[in-house]
Design a protein around this motif. Structure first.
Motif, short mmCIF file in Angstrom:
data_model
loop_
_atom_site.label_atom_id
_atom_site.label_comp_id
_atom_site.label_asym_id
_atom_site.label_seq_id
_atom_site.Cartn_x
_atom_site.Cartn_y
_atom_site.Cartn_z
N ASP A 32 0.77 -1.18 0.14
CA ASP A 32 0.11 0.11 0.04
C ASP A 32 0.99 1.07 0.14
O ASP A 32 0.58 2.23 0.80
CB ASP A 32 -0.85 -0.22 1.15
N ILE A 34 2.91 4.52 -2.18
CA ILE A 34 2.63 5.39 -3.20
C ILE A 34 4.10 5.50 -3.97
O ILE A 34 5.14 6.00 -3.25
CB ILE A 34 2.19 6.59 -2.68
N ARG A 40 -0.09 3.69 -6.65
CA ARG A 40 -0.17 2.70 -5.30
C ARG A 40 0.32 1.55 -5.57
O ARG A 40 -0.19 0.80 -6.65
CB ARG A 40 -1.66 2.59 -4.93
#
Ligand code: FES
Ligand code: FES
Length: 382
Positions: A32, A34, A40
């Motif tokens: 999870d 970025i 993501r």
């Protein structure tokens, strides 16, 4: 060895946010993260490939060129990874990719995950390293403050045979890739540690204790207590820590045989095994060979006598390894011809080319026709 069947399709609820570091065999928490391009990234993005996930509290660059050779030296020592050679560590968004010269493997390394990711992995302070396999299961981890344990059922497993017969749950390719990932994970640790120590020293804090563990070796019938880093090879432990330089370092890559010793009575290349793995097993080096065969005082082992009798050496650098290899070889089920001896001894290289005399010496010991004064005074370990 235990193998876990898992899948990245597993309900993401099973990857609950954890306040403790996931143990080997447990599902890895979701990434999870970025990436630099605003995407993501999740575990599914790495389907089919193991991942090395590194948390370091100090600046650390796994792509630094001076690290590449270090990684390759480590790979060369790991059974089952022969031929793999790391070319470079490439940037790819939020992660790096380990690109190999001679395989199709490309192993992602996620370095310095963010604070949220660290929390999800139960990491309060670095360094910490996780190896996550292609199915999203943690295979090995090391977290600051924990006792360092080698990932010996991944990186150091010698039997891919076992893997291939493990109900088909893990392919050989997955095994090799995960073993490589684990080897890199080990290689990363010293760098993260060093970076931490530098940061602490700059901040005026006392440096962390060296990353050593107590190791007990039984060498030539004596128990030795050493304090070693887990990555110290048996060869370096003998020469540099136990004060026994009779075992020679030639290539340090498992290719010359100069470092041959006996472990449990069998010949082993001591540059290819970690000292911690040989605890509890009797180790014999050239210094103790004659005594292991029952000789007393200055009496020689029959193989040593035969090498003298037949001039089985010139400069002598390869000779300890040749003699250790030969004295184990005569107990192995080889044919009786000179060609069989050459085949059996093909892992021991002699730069001086004393091969003809080496074969003659070994054949004399095998025939049991050696006749010298020393020969009568020792036990004749055949
Ligand atoms: Fe171990 Fe060359 S030093 S094989
Ligand atoms: Fe010189 Fe073998 S005697 S390398």
């Amino acid at each position: 060895m235990t193998y876990f069947r898992s899948s990245l399709e597993t309900d993401t609820a099973a990857r609950s946010i954890s306040t403790r570091a996931p143990a080997a065999g447990e599902l890895a928490p979701e990434l999870d993260e970025i990436d630099a391009g605003g995407r993501r990234i999740s575990l599914k993005d790495f389907r089919g490939s193991p991942i090395v996930l590194v948390f370091s509290s100090a600046h650390w660059d796994p792509a630094a060129t001076e690290h590449i050779e270090q990684y390759n030296r480590l790979i060369a020592r790991l059974p089952g990874l022969a031929g793999a050679h790391l070319l470079r560590v490439e940037h790819d968004g939020a992660w790096r990719a380990l690109a190999f010269a001679d395989t199709e493997l490309s192993i992602p390394v996620i370095a310095d995950g963010g604070a949220e990711l660290a929390k999800r992995y139960g990491v309060r302070e670095g360094p910490a390293v996780f190896v996550i396999d292609a199915a999203g299961v943690v295979r090995w981890r090391h977290v600051a403050g924990e006792r360092f344990v080698l990932p010996d059922d991944i990186a150091l497993a010698t039997s891919t045979h076992e893997m291939e017969h493990a109900s088909g749950t893990w392919t050989r390719r997955e095994f090799v890739a995960t073993a490589m990932a684990a080897s890199f994970a080990i290689a990363f640790l010293p760098f993260t540690r060093r970076a931490d120590m530098q940061a602490q020293t700059l901040a005026g804090a006392p440096p962390a204790p060296a990353d050593t563990i107590p190791v007990r070796l039984n060498v030539n019938g004596r128990d030795l207590s050493l304090q070693l880093e887990p990555r110290v090879t048996l060869l370096d432990a003998l020469r540099d820590y136990a004060g026994m330089p009779g075992t020679k370092k030639g290539c340090d890559h498992g290719q010359c045989g100069a470092c041959t010793v006996h472990v449990d009575g069998r010949r082993v290349l001591s540059c290819l095994t970690f000292a911690v793995m040989q605890q509890g097993k009797p180790i014999t080096t050239i210094e103790g060979l004659a005594q292991s065969a029952g000789a007393s005082g200055d009496a020689l082992h029959p193989m040593q006598e035969a090498f003298l009798t037949h001039d089985g050496f010139q400069c002598g650098y390869c000779t300890p390894g040749q003699i250790m290899s030969a004295s184990a070889m005569v107990k192995e089920p080889w044919g009786s011809e000179d060609g069989d001896v050459r085949e059996a001894m093909s892992g021991n290289i002699c730069r001086c080319g004393a091969y003809t005399n080496i074969v003659a010496a070994i054949q004399e010991v095998r025939r049991g026709t050696l006749s010298t004064s020393n020969r009568k005074s020792n036990g004749g370990d055949r």
